[in-house]
Each structure stands twice: as C-alpha cells, then as structure tokens.
Scaffold this active site. Structure first.
Site, short mmCIF file in Angstrom:
data_model
loop_
_atom_site.label_atom_id
_atom_site.label_comp_id
_atom_site.label_asym_id
_atom_site.label_seq_id
_atom_site.Cartn_x
_atom_site.Cartn_y
_atom_site.Cartn_z
N ARG A 108 0.86 -1.19 0.00
CA ARG A 108 0.00 0.00 0.00
C ARG A 108 0.89 1.24 0.00
O ARG A 108 1.51 1.55 1.02
CB ARG A 108 -0.91 0.01 1.23
CG ARG A 108 -1.72 1.26 1.32
CD ARG A 108 -2.56 1.39 2.59
NE ARG A 108 -3.14 2.73 2.60
CZ ARG A 108 -3.24 3.52 3.66
NH1 ARG A 108 -2.83 3.12 4.85
NH2 ARG A 108 -3.76 4.71 3.54
N HIS A 152 -3.17 10.85 0.47
CA HIS A 152 -2.62 10.65 1.82
C HIS A 152 -2.00 11.99 2.23
O HIS A 152 -0.80 12.08 2.48
CB HIS A 152 -1.62 9.50 1.83
CG HIS A 152 -1.33 8.94 3.20
ND1 HIS A 152 -1.44 7.60 3.51
CD2 HIS A 152 -0.93 9.53 4.34
CE1 HIS A 152 -1.11 7.40 4.79
NE2 HIS A 152 -0.79 8.56 5.31
N ASN A 324 -7.34 1.66 9.98
CA ASN A 324 -6.00 1.93 10.53
C ASN A 324 -6.15 1.90 12.04
O ASN A 324 -6.86 2.74 12.61
CB ASN A 324 -5.51 3.33 10.12
CG ASN A 324 -5.33 3.47 8.62
OD1 ASN A 324 -5.49 2.52 7.86
ND2 ASN A 324 -5.01 4.68 8.18
N TYR A 326 -4.28 1.60 15.88
CA TYR A 326 -3.07 1.63 16.70
C TYR A 326 -3.36 1.49 18.19
O TYR A 326 -2.73 0.71 18.89
CB TYR A 326 -2.32 2.96 16.48
CG TYR A 326 -1.75 3.09 15.09
CD1 TYR A 326 -0.47 2.61 14.80
CD2 TYR A 326 -2.49 3.66 14.06
CE1 TYR A 326 0.06 2.71 13.52
CE2 TYR A 326 -1.97 3.75 12.77
CZ TYR A 326 -0.70 3.28 12.51
OH TYR A 326 -0.19 3.36 11.24
O1 IFM Z 1 2.45 7.83 9.78
C1 IFM Z 1 1.08 7.84 9.99
C2 IFM Z 1 0.31 7.64 8.70
O2 IFM Z 1 0.68 8.55 7.72
C3 IFM Z 1 -1.17 7.78 8.95
N1 IFM Z 1 -1.58 6.92 10.03
C4 IFM Z 1 -0.82 6.92 11.25
C5 IFM Z 1 0.66 6.75 10.96
C6 IFM Z 1 1.47 6.77 12.27
O3 IFM Z 1 1.29 7.98 12.93
#
Ligand code: IFM
Length: 486
Positions: A108, A152, A324, A326
């Site tokens: 990606r 992005h 996404n 985290y």
């Molecule tokens: O680096 C970033 C990415 O560009 C977008 N999502 C979170 C990542 C980590 O902060």
C-alpha cells in the site's frame, strides 16, 4: 520517558523471554495465539508518498501543503522537511526488492497529487505518471499487488492557496479529475484503490489544531473539511467504477476506540461523543448515509451547506473498508469544552500501561472491539487492515536492528485480529505500518515505525528483526504456496 508494564506480554521479562526462545527475528512461537491466516489473506506493508519519496521538486513535481508547512519554523520538531525523506523516488527498485525479500503479497503506497498535477489542476505532468507506472511494473514483476491510496494528505499547495483546500467543494471535484487521470494511466494494472486516508486526522490535526499541514487553526473548518473529503471519496469512486468496473475501491479510516475515563455516567456520555466525533464521523456517512446523531445535533451550526444527493454519493457501496488501528483513548466530561463537553486523551491512563514511542497505549484487544462494532452496527463489511504497527526507539548494532518490542506488539495485535476473524469478521488482509522508517509528519524522522531500518545519512536499508519475523510469518502462513496477490 516511555513507560512499560512491569508484567504481562509487553513486559521486560516477557520480551527477554522471547529473545531467549529465539522467537525474535526467527521462530514463530510468540505464545500469543493462533497466527495462521486463511489462504488468500493478503500480507502487506504500507507507506505514503510524502513520508518516503523525497525528490520534492524532481521532474516537474509541484509543491504540496506538506512542502509548504514543513518550511515554517517550528512546524516539525526536528526542523526537517520532506525533501529527501527515504529518497524512495530514486530508490524504488531497491525498495521493491526489499518487499520481495520480505515476501509481501501486497504493497500500500500512495500517489502524490502534485506529481501528477503540479498546480492541482489543468496541466498534467507526464513524468509524475511515469514514476508510478514504473513503480507499478516493478511491483507486479516482483509478484506484489499494488494498492494505491489516492490522497494521503499531500494536497497541491496551489489548491490550498487559491481555494482554501478541502474547505472548498471545488477541491473535491478536482480530486475526482486527478483520480480519473491516474486510473486512466494505471487502471490496466492496478485493481484495488484507496481513495482517502484518515479524513479525521487530516481535518482535525491539519485544520483545528494546526499541528499538521495545512497548519490551519480554525474549529469551524472541521466539518466542512470532513464533508468535502467524503464527497471527494464519493466522486472518485464513481469515476473509478465508470472507467474500470472490475476495480475494488475502499477508503482508509483510523479507528481509535474511546472509553470512559471513569465509571461515571457523564464520562460514559463523553466517550459516546468522542466515538462519534472521531470514529463514526466518517464511518456512518460512508456506510449508512448519515452523520452520527450526537454530532449532527451538537454541531449542527457548523455543518457546511450540503447539496441534495451528497450523502447518497458518499454512501455508494464500497468494496472494502480500510481500518487503521493503533491504540485506544479515554474520555472525561469537561463542561468547559465548547459544544462537545468531552475531553479525549490517550495519555492520561493508569501508570504501568505499556506504550509505544508515540506514547500510545499498546492494546491489541482493540481489533476485537472495532471488528465487533463493524459486525454489529455496520453489517460486517469486507475489511482490510490498512495500517497497524508501532514506533519504538531502534538502533543499528553492527548490521542488525533488534526490536523485540515491535515483534511482541505485532504478534499480539495479529493474534487479536485472527481471533476476530474466528468470531466472523471478514478481514481480507493486513498492511503493516510501515514498510520502512520514514518521515513521521510533525515528528520528522525521529519516530521509527518501520520493519526496515533506514540509516538516513547513508540511506542504507536494514531489515529489522521484526521484518525477519514478519517474513517468517508470511512464509509459514503461505505454507509453500505462491503469493496470494500479484
Ligand atoms: O504515519 C502515519 C500515517 O501517515 C497515517 N496513520 C498513522 C501513521 C502513524 O502515525
């Protein structure tokens, strides 16, 4: 100063144990659960153009809002800009070879709009298209499927200056034109597209806090930017489908579950507001054609003028939702926060919580939580995990980078993901953030998320132990079969 749990899977003892067992960078037994994924599951890694390409003026590229923002004193903690980053623009062949060495099924990456349209509209720059065409060919030759993100965050600066960027509906229409140009050039070889990355972060950090490009500090911009980004997604999806009906189109959304800071009813309410504000603000219009009620009510004065059909366009069926993930955060009731009355933070939770170098809590169970919300409230859509990974402090020792904490992180998050698939979620692939250390926005190159270490002065790439571990996981999962992608 980072904190780490005294006991449990992320503790010093557990990590030392992993090292003793030789699991780090080699074997697979992380003791965290099933890590065998079904046939056809795609293993990938992710990056974004501005974070890796460098070559900010090469071959006719125009400036992006990130080029402009990083030139403002104080915008990036390290004082760096993206002029070189990982120099991927010149080293993409080497980077594709690394991906092949890791055995990735898919990659990606993102396309920089100002490489294609240096002024954001009008004149096309053939050299920009040619770069992505060569990259696509190199990926396909290596048996790696390209998944390109079309936005992005690196908006052409000219559109910011002339139109106010995504505060204007016109930018959404121009995005669709740019997407059409890209799909005409690459659509014969690229099948899966991600329109927009993380609308919430772009709107909030870039337009409310001003901590990211374009560096605007105006809470009134939040909803117009979100709406116009979603509109841009809808318009782009329509164009891609018209040009290439067999393409698969999705979007990449951050999902940060918000929990009440205490057991009080007020904090529970604040967490509901927080989830609506950060997570459902894009999921709901995209998948259900309406904004979350809590936001629609509390922030009704701040919605932009919508045209008839906007929400219909935004909620056209997607082929997949990109998540996404985290970490999680907590919400407390605060009467003085205007309109929302909710204070959200990821940093206040209890002592002893395991955290990454970003200060983010390590919480693998979040996959189970998010995917159950998607099953119960959103009809269980096909999902790709479009980002997951962690920054830790890494160092090059001889020719190796030992990063047991990242290995432990990945093993636990992937095992949690695997469990939610057992519970019925339709997860089709996983993109690790990130393929390599890169320019982490306002943190510069100080935060390292890669499974490949980048020695910036020499631009040498070194596969970290976590990269070797991921390679082995992919090999084992494939059980001798060829790539699932490609
Ligand atoms: O680096 C970033 C990415 O560009 C977008 N999502 C979170 C990542 C980590 O902060």
């Amino acid at each position: 100063m980072e904190r780490r749990a005294a006991t449990g899977p992320g503790s010093r003892e557990a990590i030392a144990g992993l090292e003793r067992k030789g699991a780090v960078g080699g074997g697979m037994d992380q003791g965290e659960g099933d890590l065998s994924f079904p046939e056809g599951f795609l293993f990938g890694a992710a990056t974004a153009a501005f974070q890796i390409e460098g070559a900010s003026e090469a071959d006719g590229k125009g400036p992006s809002i990130w080029d402009a923002f990083t030139r403002r004193a104080g915008s990036v903690r390290t004082g760096e800009n993206g002029d070189i980053a990982c120099d991927h623009y010149h080293r993409y062949r080497e980077d594709v070879s690394l991906m092949a060495e890791l055995g990735l099924d898919a990659y990606r990456g993102s396309i920089a709009w100002p490489r294609i349209y240096p002024e954001g509209r009008g004149r096309v720059n053939p050299a920009g298209l040619d770069f992505y065409s060569r990259l696509t060919d190199a990926l396909l030759a290596a048996g790696i499927e390209p998944f390109f993100t079309l936005f992005h965050w690196d908006l052409p600066q000219r559109l910011q200056r002339e139109l106010g960027g995504f505060r204007s509906r016109e930018t959404a229409a121009l995005f669709a034109d740019y997407v059409e140009t890209v799909v005409r050039a690459l659509g014969d070889r690229v099948r899966r597209w991600i329109t927009i990355n993380e609308p919430w972060e772009f709107a909030f950090f870039g337009h409310v806090l001003g901590e990211q490009a374009p560096g605007v500090r105006n809470p009134l911009a939040y909803l117009p930017v979100i709406h116009n980004l979603l509109l841009a997604h809808g318009l782009a999806l329509e164009r891609i489908r018209a040009l290439r009906p067999k393409s698969e189109v999705g979007v990449a959304l951050s999902y940060t579950p918000i929990f009440p800071a205490t057991e009080s009813a007020r904090d529970a309410w604040s967490a509901a507001v927080g989830n609506a504000f950060m997570n459902h603000i894009s999921l709901k219009p995209l998948l259900k054609g309406r904004y979350p009620e809590l936001i629609a009510r509390r922030l009704r004065l701040f919605f932009p003028r919508m045209e008839r059909g906007d929400l219909e366009l935004i909620s056209r069926p997607l082929d997949f939702v990109g998540i996404n993930y985290y970490s999680r955060e907590r919400a407390s009731y605060r009467w003085y926060v205007p309109f929302l009355r909710s204070w959200i933070t990821g940093r206040d939770s209890a002592e002893g919580v395991e955290r990454t170098a970003m200060g983010w809590e390590v919480w693998p169970e979040g996959f189970g939580h998010i995917l159950s919300v998607l099953r119960k409230d959103y009809g269980n859509p096909p999902v790709y995990i479009t980002e997951n990974g962690a920054a830790f402090v890494d160092s090059l020792v001889g020719d190796r980078v030992h990063d047991p904490r990242r290995v432990s992180f990945l093993a636990r998050y992937l095992a949690a993901l695997r469990r939610s698939m057992e519970e019925g979620s339709d997860v089709r692939g996983y993109f690790l953030w990130s393929l390599m250390d890169n320019f982490e926005w306002s943190y510069g190159t100080e935060k390292r998320f890669g499974i490949v270490y980048v020695d910036y002065p020499s631009q040498r790439r070194i596969i970290k132990d976590s990269g070797l571990w991921y390679r082995d996981l992919i090999r084992r999962s494939r059980g001798g079969r060829a790539h699932a992608g490609g």
